[in-house]
Design an enzyme around this catalytic site. Structure first.
Site, PDB file in Angstrom:
ATOM      1  N   ARG A  12       0.818  -1.219   0.000  1.00 29.66           N
ATOM      2  CA  ARG A  12       0.000   0.000   0.000  1.00 29.66           C
ATOM      3  C   ARG A  12       0.857   1.277   0.000  1.00 29.66           C
ATOM      4  O   ARG A  12       0.342   2.370  -0.232  1.00 29.66           O
ATOM      5  CB  ARG A  12      -0.990  -0.011   1.163  1.00 29.66           C
ATOM      6  CG  ARG A  12      -0.368   0.054   2.514  1.00 29.66           C
ATOM      7  CD  ARG A  12      -1.431   0.014   3.602  1.00 29.66           C
ATOM      8  NE  ARG A  12      -0.804   0.284   4.877  1.00 29.66           N
ATOM      9  CZ  ARG A  12      -1.131  -0.296   6.020  1.00 29.66           C
ATOM     10  NH1 ARG A  12      -2.095  -1.186   6.052  1.00 29.66           N
ATOM     11  NH2 ARG A  12      -0.524   0.021   7.134  1.00 29.66           N
ATOM     12  N   SER A  13       2.145   1.161   0.250  1.00 29.68           N
ATOM     13  CA  SER A  13       3.012   2.342   0.341  1.00 29.68           C
ATOM     14  C   SER A  13       3.318   2.941  -1.040  1.00 29.68           C
ATOM     15  O   SER A  13       3.827   2.248  -1.928  1.00 29.68           O
ATOM     16  CB  SER A  13       4.317   1.905   1.027  1.00 29.68           C
ATOM     17  OG  SER A  13       5.408   2.651   0.557  1.00 29.68           O
ATOM     18  N   PRO A  14       3.047   4.245  -1.236  1.00 32.74           N
ATOM     19  CA  PRO A  14       3.324   4.839  -2.557  1.00 32.74           C
ATOM     20  C   PRO A  14       4.790   4.706  -2.988  1.00 32.74           C
ATOM     21  O   PRO A  14       5.047   4.297  -4.134  1.00 32.74           O
ATOM     22  CB  PRO A  14       2.896   6.313  -2.397  1.00 32.74           C
ATOM     23  CG  PRO A  14       1.872   6.283  -1.287  1.00 32.74           C
ATOM     24  CD  PRO A  14       2.309   5.189  -0.358  1.00 32.74           C
ATOM     25  N   CYS A  16       6.899   2.425  -2.288  1.00 29.46           N
ATOM     26  CA  CYS A  16       7.136   1.019  -2.658  1.00 29.46           C
ATOM     27  C   CYS A  16       6.495   0.718  -4.014  1.00 29.46           C
ATOM     28  O   CYS A  16       7.081  -0.001  -4.844  1.00 29.46           O
ATOM     29  CB  CYS A  16       6.557   0.082  -1.590  1.00 29.46           C
ATOM     30  SG  CYS A  16       7.394   0.240   0.001  1.00 29.46           S
ATOM     31  N   ARG A  17       5.314   1.293  -4.244  1.00 34.54           N
ATOM     32  CA  ARG A  17       4.652   1.049  -5.534  1.00 34.54           C
ATOM     33  C   ARG A  17       5.447   1.654  -6.682  1.00 34.54           C
ATOM     34  O   ARG A  17       5.467   1.111  -7.789  1.00 34.54           O
ATOM     35  CB  ARG A  17       3.224   1.604  -5.498  1.00 34.54           C
ATOM     36  CG  ARG A  17       2.292   0.757  -4.644  1.00 34.54           C
ATOM     37  CD  ARG A  17       0.851   1.223  -4.774  1.00 34.54           C
ATOM     38  NE  ARG A  17       0.419   2.039  -3.665  1.00 34.54           N
ATOM     39  CZ  ARG A  17      -0.049   3.277  -3.763  1.00 34.54           C
ATOM     40  NH1 ARG A  17      -0.124   3.869  -4.942  1.00 34.54           N
ATOM     41  NH2 ARG A  17      -0.452   3.930  -2.695  1.00 34.54           N
TER      42      ARG A  17
END
Ligand SMILES: N[C@@H](CCC(=O)N[C@@H](CS)C(=O)NCC(=O)O)C(=O)O
Length: 225
Positions: A12-14, A16-17
Site C-alpha cells: 500500500r506504500s506509494p 514502494c509502488r
C-alpha cells in the site's frame, strides 16, 4: 549467477509502488519481502542495519543496499535497463537533470503532503482530514501540469522513472484531493495514460486500493462515533 534483488516493501506504500512499477517497466523480477510498519518491523535491529532511517522500500541487490524509492528506481534503471535503451532514466545529462528534478519534487513535495493526510489516520487515530491539508496537496499539482506542457510525459515524450514515481503519489493523492480537470487538464490525461500501462493494475492499483480502503474505512468508523 546472482539472485533476484530483494525488495523490503508494503504494497500500500506509494514509494514502494513506485519501485514495483519501475521493476515491471524493466521486466525485472524482485524477491518481495513484506515489512509490517504498523507492527513496528521497520524499527527492528535487523531492519535498522539495512536502513537507519527506518523507511520502506529498501533494496538488497546481492549485498548492495539501496534505500529511498527514488534512488532505488534510478539504481534499477541504470543497472537493469536493456542494452541500448536508457529511456527510463536517460544518461544524457540534460534529460537526467530533468528526471531528477521531478523525482525530487515527488520526494520533497508530493509524497510528504500525502503522508500528512493518511498517516495521522492510520497511526494516530485521526477521525478527519483537515481541509487545509487537502488544499495544500492540491497546490502541488501545478508543478506537474506545467511539466506536461512539453510532452505526454513529465520529461518530454518518453516514459521515465519520474512518471512512475509521481504516479504512485498522484494516484494516491487523487483519492483524497481531487484533481480539477479545468485547472489541471494535462495532469488528468497523464494519469489516464499511465493507468493504461499493462503493468499498472498489478503494481500500483492493487496496493492503492488497499491504502485508500484502509484510510477511508477508518475515517468512516470514527465519524460514526
Ligand atoms: N523518501 C522515502 C520515503 C519512504 C517512506 O517514508 N515510507 C514510509 C511508508 S510509505 C515508511 O517507511 N514509514 C515508516 C517510517 O517513516 O518510520 C522514499 O521515497 O523511499
Amino acid at each position: 549467477m546472482s539472485a533476484k534483488p530483494i525488495l523490503y516493501y508494503a504494497p500500500r506504500s506509494p514509494p514502494c509502488r513506485a519501485v514495483l512499477l519501475t521493476a515491471a517497466a524493466l521486466g525485472l523480477e524482485l524477491d518481495l519481502r513484506l515489512v509490517n510498519v504498523k507492527a513496528g518491523e521497520h524499527k527492528s535491529a535487523e531492519f535498522l542495519k539495512l536502513n537507519a532511517q527506518h523507511t520502506i522500500p529498501v533494496l538488497d541487490d546481492n549485498g548492495t543496499i539501496v534505500s529511498d524509492s527514488h534512488i532505488i528506481c534510478s539504481y534499477l534503471a541504470d543497472k537493469y535497463a536493456p542494452e541500448g535503451d536508457d529511456s527510463l532514466y536517460p544518461k544524457d545529462a540534460e534529460k537526467r537533470r530533468l528526471v531528477d528534478a521531478r523525482l525530487y519534487y515527488d520526494c520533497g513535495h508530493l509524497f510528504p503532503r500525502i503522508r500528512f493526510i493518511v498517516e495521522p489516520v492510520i497511526y494516530f487515530g485521526a477521525g478527519e482530514v483537515p481541509s487545509d491539508r487537502v488544499a495544500y496537496l492540491q497546490k502541488a499539482y501545478d508543478g506537474l501540469e506545467y511539466c506536461l506542457a512539453e510532452g505526454d510525459y513529465l520529461v518530454g515524450d518518453k516514459l521515465t522513472i519520474a512518471d512512475l514515481s509521481c504516479i504512485a503519489s498522484v494516484s494516491t493523492a487523487e483519492a483524497f484531493a481531487p484533481i480539477e480537470p479545468d485547472q489541471f487538464p494535462r495532469l488528468v490525461q497523464w494519469v489516464k495514460r499511465i493507468q493504461a500501462l499493462p503493468y499498472y493494475q498489478k503494481n500500483n492499483q492493487e496496493g492503492l486500493d488497499m491504502l485508500v480502503g484502509l484510510v477511508k474505512g477508518l475515517l468512516a468508523e470514527r465519524q460514526q462515533k
